[in-house]
Write an enzyme that holds these catalytic residues in place. Structure first.
Site, PDB file in Angstrom:
ATOM      1  N   THR A   6       3.251  -2.491  13.719  1.00  0.00           N
ATOM      2  CA  THR A   6       3.754  -3.500  14.661  1.00  0.00           C
ATOM      3  C   THR A   6       5.214  -3.851  14.411  1.00  0.00           C
ATOM      4  O   THR A   6       5.815  -4.609  15.164  1.00  0.00           O
ATOM      5  CB  THR A   6       2.932  -4.807  14.557  1.00  0.00           C
ATOM      6  OG1 THR A   6       2.981  -5.258  13.193  1.00  0.00           O
ATOM      7  CG2 THR A   6       1.495  -4.614  14.984  1.00  0.00           C
ATOM      8  N   GLY A   8       9.071  -2.751  11.909  1.00  0.00           N
ATOM      9  CA  GLY A   8       9.803  -2.077  10.841  1.00  0.00           C
ATOM     10  C   GLY A   8       9.493  -0.599  10.627  1.00  0.00           C
ATOM     11  O   GLY A   8       9.499   0.207  11.569  1.00  0.00           O
ATOM     12  N   ASP A  54      -7.111  -6.413   9.651  1.00  0.00           N
ATOM     13  CA  ASP A  54      -6.384  -6.877   8.475  1.00  0.00           C
ATOM     14  C   ASP A  54      -6.781  -5.953   7.332  1.00  0.00           C
ATOM     15  O   ASP A  54      -7.966  -5.859   7.001  1.00  0.00           O
ATOM     16  CB  ASP A  54      -6.800  -8.336   8.187  1.00  0.00           C
ATOM     17  CG  ASP A  54      -5.977  -8.970   7.086  1.00  0.00           C
ATOM     18  OD1 ASP A  54      -5.572  -8.255   6.141  1.00  0.00           O
ATOM     19  OD2 ASP A  54      -5.737 -10.191   7.174  1.00  0.00           O
ATOM     20  N   TYR A 147       5.341  -8.625  -6.772  1.00  0.00           N
ATOM     21  CA  TYR A 147       5.611  -7.580  -5.756  1.00  0.00           C
ATOM     22  C   TYR A 147       5.860  -6.249  -6.467  1.00  0.00           C
ATOM     23  O   TYR A 147       5.296  -5.221  -6.073  1.00  0.00           O
ATOM     24  CB  TYR A 147       6.813  -7.961  -4.878  1.00  0.00           C
ATOM     25  CG  TYR A 147       7.153  -6.887  -3.860  1.00  0.00           C
ATOM     26  CD1 TYR A 147       6.250  -6.541  -2.857  1.00  0.00           C
ATOM     27  CD2 TYR A 147       8.372  -6.197  -3.925  1.00  0.00           C
ATOM     28  CE1 TYR A 147       6.559  -5.531  -1.942  1.00  0.00           C
ATOM     29  CE2 TYR A 147       8.678  -5.200  -3.012  1.00  0.00           C
ATOM     30  CZ  TYR A 147       7.763  -4.872  -2.025  1.00  0.00           C
ATOM     31  OH  TYR A 147       8.051  -3.870  -1.115  1.00  0.00           O
ATOM     32  N   PRO A 177      11.701   3.356  -0.628  1.00  0.00           N
ATOM     33  CA  PRO A 177      13.011   2.931  -0.133  1.00  0.00           C
ATOM     34  C   PRO A 177      13.581   1.766  -0.943  1.00  0.00           C
ATOM     35  O   PRO A 177      12.844   0.955  -1.505  1.00  0.00           O
ATOM     36  CB  PRO A 177      12.735   2.475   1.305  1.00  0.00           C
ATOM     37  CG  PRO A 177      11.323   2.881   1.606  1.00  0.00           C
ATOM     38  CD  PRO A 177      10.618   2.960   0.297  1.00  0.00           C
ATOM     39  N   GLY A 178      14.910   1.691  -0.960  1.00  0.00           N
ATOM     40  CA  GLY A 178      15.596   0.468  -1.398  1.00  0.00           C
ATOM     41  C   GLY A 178      15.601  -0.506  -0.233  1.00  0.00           C
ATOM     42  O   GLY A 178      14.649  -0.558   0.545  1.00  0.00           O
TER      43      GLY A 178
END
Ligand code: NDP
Ligand code: 8X3
Length: 247
Positions: A6, A8, A54, A147, A177-178
């Protein structure tokens, strides 16, 4: 199949797959966004199915999966992308709910989806699983604690999958990714847009499409080639902590 489509990176990966002629299963919790994206992707003359669930609920994952027609329960590629950071505090000030959300989504959610999809790949002896990790899966930075732990877990799960799925002809890759400018930082800072914007101030971050380009490279290699791991950084970022900002 792309989880977290949804927004990014997931959304950009879905667009990339559509350009490559894949029929696509897109998933997320926001049905409206999935429906809009499906309409857009169908312009590429591909078929699209939306699944609203979810990833933190194994029951929801399984129910959604089994609602698909059987011919759709056979993805060539699974992109385990759904994930988030919640909060950026020293560990002693961390919020328990944030921690649970990250572990339940980034670790248990990835496992729930994989556990549901892997058996079919094994029986067909065909498939490619791409786990979206992060520079946070390679390094630990101040206030990144849980995280970073969740993405280190993604790294270990990826390596474990690669070993265990080896006899079943299933490729397993991870991409780390950074900084990528998506809704990621807005969510990390619980909607504080000003704080989120500061993350990307004075430098050009990666964009979601840059990550999708890298995933495209992974899925278009010859059958005998696997990209185990890819660390993709903005040119202005040397590590989790060293950035070059102008101004
Ligand atoms: P976005 O916030 O833009 O997208 C996150 C996606 O994950 C959304 O589609 C969201 O869908 C989905 N998602 C989150 N929680 C759940 C859930 N519980 N169940 C189902 N879907 C969920 O962020 P990005 O595109 O940046 O993030 C994608 C992945 O990339 C994440 O795993 C992130 O950790 C990783 N990453 C991001 C980087 C960055 O700097 N942006 C860098 C490195 C890695 P919905 O809300 O509709 O459910
Ligand atoms: C997101 C990138 O630098 O916040 O995974 O860890 S970072």
């Amino acid at each position: 199949m792309v989880t977290g489509a949804t927004s990014g990176i997931g959304k950009a990966c879905a667009a990339m797959l559509a350009r490559n002629g894949y029929n696509i299963i897109i998933t997320g919790r926001r049905a409206n966004r999935l429906n809009e994206l499906a309409q857009h992707l169908e312009n590429n003359q591909v078929e699209v199915k939306t699944l609203v669930f979810d990833v933190r609920s194994k029951e929801e994952v399984e129910k959604a999966w089994h609602s698909l027609p059987e011919e759709w329960q056979q993805p060539d590629v699974l992109i385990n992308n759904a994930g988030l950071a919640a909060g950026a505090d020293p560990i002693h000030d961390g919020d328990w709910d944030d921690w649970e959300q990250m572990i339940d989504t980034n670790v248990k959610g990835l496992l729930a989806v994989s556990k549901t999809v892997m058996p079919g790949m094994i029986s067909r002896k065909h498939g490619h699983i791409i786990n979206v990790s992060s520079i946070a899966g390679k390094e630990v930075y101040a206030n990144g604690n849980v995280y970073c732990a969740s993405k280190h877990a993604v790294e270990a799960i990826t390596k474990g999958m690669r070993i265990d799925l080896l006899p079943h002809n299933i490729k397993v890759s991870s991409i780390s990714p950074g900084m990528v400018e998506t809704e990621f930082s807005i969510i990390r800072y619980h909607g504080d847009k000003e704080k989120a914007d500061k993350v990307y101030e004075g430098l050009t971050p990666l964009y979601a499409e840059d990550v999708a380009d890298a995933v495209e490279f992974m899925i278009t290699r010859s059958a005998h080639v696997n990209v185990n791991d890819m660390l993709l950084m903005p040119a202005a970022q040397a590590s989790a902590v060293y950035n070059h900002r102008e101004g």
